[in-house]
Design an enzyme around this catalytic site. Structure first.
Site, PDB file in Angstrom:
ATOM      1  N   GLU A   1      59.372  21.269  13.070  1.00  0.00           N
ATOM      2  CA  GLU A   1      59.583  22.645  13.545  1.00  0.00           C
ATOM      3  C   GLU A   1      60.411  22.512  14.802  1.00  0.00           C
ATOM      4  OE1 GLU A   1      59.692  25.542  15.659  1.00  0.00           O
ATOM      5  OE2 GLU A   1      57.516  25.536  15.966  1.00  0.00           O
TER       6      GLU A   1
ATOM      7  N   CYS B   1      60.674  28.586  20.725  1.00  0.00           N
ATOM      8  CA  CYS B   1      61.657  28.137  19.750  1.00  0.00           C
ATOM      9  C   CYS B   1      62.221  29.300  18.954  1.00  0.00           C
ATOM     10  CB  CYS B   1      61.037  27.106  18.822  1.00  0.00           C
ATOM     11  SG  CYS B   1      59.509  27.667  18.045  1.00  0.00           S
TER      12      CYS B   1
END
EC number: 1.2.1.3
Length: 519
Positions: A287, A321
């Protein structure tokens, strides 16, 4: 992520007021100097100094002062942790023989212990990371509890099937644990990312060697103590604080680690995938970074869109993110949106993260602080219009002013690279076809959002955008039940939801010859 913890009316007071109200009514007063109980390496349910005896400082980003020294794990410590995990995973071990429902009960127990110590953990998270205490308590800890309890419920429900193959055979599948799982977690959500990793791994019967971020090791190490208290057998969870090029690289390249899960930068994700491939071809889930487009159509509810776009970028000091870091605004509402976004950014409260009025704390460390200021300088040099902010927000600590750029062009560095800080970039577009092409013209594909009252536009954009998650008229809505992950260079695999279990299991087919098969 805040929307998962604070369900509010679609219209109402802005975020800071909602948080202040919640803080006064629901959040206990913090100890601004919580005692540190755990700063060593956790292996086999025991605390150890590093083999090298080295330590490193963890720093309070609000002041730049050292909180304490932490044991610095490296390859030798990872080797010890992997051996402990292997022993815990041996056939016939207490962990391997444990009923799946009992694994679930241990996860429920762990969640209960975290909830018991919620105030302490929230304060420690704020001290070590810098995020506002109210956010640590109401958002991060809430989502940690929900994640662990969600996966506790899956422990005895994720299983194989019987298969009606031809002939006198009985065939079925088993979902077996992968084995030793290396897990490397980031510094922006230390407790939450620990829960995202531990939940599915332990629910499916794996054992774990986890490296915590060197910037924020303290809360994850404290949870290790709770793992022991909950009753997990020795060696099932092992936690090694240390640095990426040493401890992290040792996990990624270890021949006896069966899987590695990493959350962090795309640059490091490349290195991990290479290390995994050049060692034992271990499974990899990544991720990684993002440069997520947030598209504001001209028919959007302007009040809501401005507040949500602000939240999408500035939440967690911009250290997300999935931050909405490319705000595309349709040209006929561009000027109004920019004016209102600048006013909102100027009103953002930056300061002591233990103050309930604070919306934004410091960046996590000096490296990030300087990196973000460098991006701001780059934006100015390349011709973007600095509308507010642009500098440090305090004489000490790593605070940065909420910053907004207008007149941003796609080719500018600030429009292409992940800044990971409180810097909003606003871009203008004309048509829906244009914005699809520009939004997708990125190496990243983690998330996206659309604000519009037109359902047809929303549906079209949700299908056209190359992103693992698309939010419509909202942002950062997470649930343990819904998978999360990226397209392209934002990573591979999914975390959360039922999908998050797949990466932690091997599917085995067993076929048995029978004397006679009957339907």
């Amino acid at each position: 992520m805040l929307r998962a913890a604070l369900s509010t009316a679609r219209r109402g007071p802005r975020l800071s007021r909602l948080l202040s109200a919640a803080a006064t009514s629901a959040v206990p007063a913090p100890n601004q100097q919580p005692e540190v109980f755990c700063n060593q390496i956790f292996i086999n349910n025991e605390w150890h100094d590093a083999v090298s005896k080295k330590t490193f400082p963890t720093v309070n980003p609000s002041t730049g002062e050292v909180i304490c020294q932490v044991a610095e794990g490296n390859k030798e410590d990872v080797d010890k942790a992997v051996k402990a995990a292997q022993a815990a995973f041996q056939l016939g071990s207490p962990w391997r023989r444990m009923d799946a429902s009992d694994r679930g009960r241990l996860l429920y127990r762990l969640a209960d212990l975290i909830e018991r110590d919620r105030t302490y953990l929230a304060a420690l998270e704020t001290l070590d990371n810098g995020k506002p205490y109210v956010i640590s308590y109401l958002v991060d800890l809430d989502m940690v509890l929900k994640c662990l309890r969600y996966y506790a419920g899956w422990a005895d429900k994720y299983h194989g099937k019987t298969i009606p193959i031809d002939g006198d055979f009985f065939s079925y599948t088993r979902h077996e644990p992968v084995g030793v799982c290396g897990q490397i977690i980031p510094w922006n959500f230390p407790l939450l990312m620990q829960a995202w990793k531990l939940g599915p791994a332990l629910a499916t019967g794996n054992v774990v060697v986890m490296k915590v971020a060197e910037q924020t090791p303290l809360t994850a190490l404290y949870v290790a103590n709770l793992i022991k208290e909950a009753g997990f057998p020795p060696g099932v969870v092992n936690i090694v604080p240390g640095f990426g090029p040493t401890a992290g690289a040792a996990i990624a390249s270890h021949e006896d680690v069966d899987k590695v899960a990493f959350t962090g930068s795309t640059e490091v994700g490349h290195l991990i995938q290479v290390a995994a491939g050049s060692s034992n071809l271990k499974r990899v889930t990544l991720e990684l970074g993002g440069k997520s487009p947030n598209i504001i159509m001209s028919d959007a509810d302007m009040d809501w869109a401005v507040e949500q776009a602000h939240f999408a970028l500035f939440f967690n000091q911009g250290q997300c993110c999935c931050a909405g870091s490319r705000t595309f605004v349709q040209e006929d509402v561009y000027d109004e949106f920019v004016e209102r976004s600048v006013a909102r950014a100027k009103s953002r409260v930056v300061g002591n993260p233990f103050d309930s009025r604070t919306e934004q704390g410091p960046q996590v460390d000096e490296t990030q602080f300087k990196k973000i200021l460098g991006y701001i300088k780059s934006g100015q040099q390349e011709g973007a219009k600095l509308l507010c902010g642009g500098g440090a927000a305090a004489d000490r600590g790593y605070f940065i002013q909420p910053t907004v750029f207008g007149d941003v062009k796609d080719g500018m560095t600030i429009a292409k690279e992940e800044i990971f800080g409180p810097v909003m970039q606003i871009l203008k577009f004309k048509t829906i076809e244009e914005v699809v092409g520009r939004a997708n013209n990125s190496k990243y594909g983690l998330a996206a959002a659309v604000f519009t009252k037109d359902l047809d536009k929303a549906n079209y954009l949700s299908q056209a955008l190359q992103a693992g998650t698309v939010w419509i008229n909202c942002y950062d809505v997470f649930g343990a039940q819904s998978p999360f992950g990226g397209y392209k260079m934002s990573g591979s695999g999914r975390e959360l939801g039922e999908y998050g279990l797949q990466a932690y299991t091997e599917v085995k087919t067993v076929t048995v010859k029978v004397p006679q098969k009957n339907s």
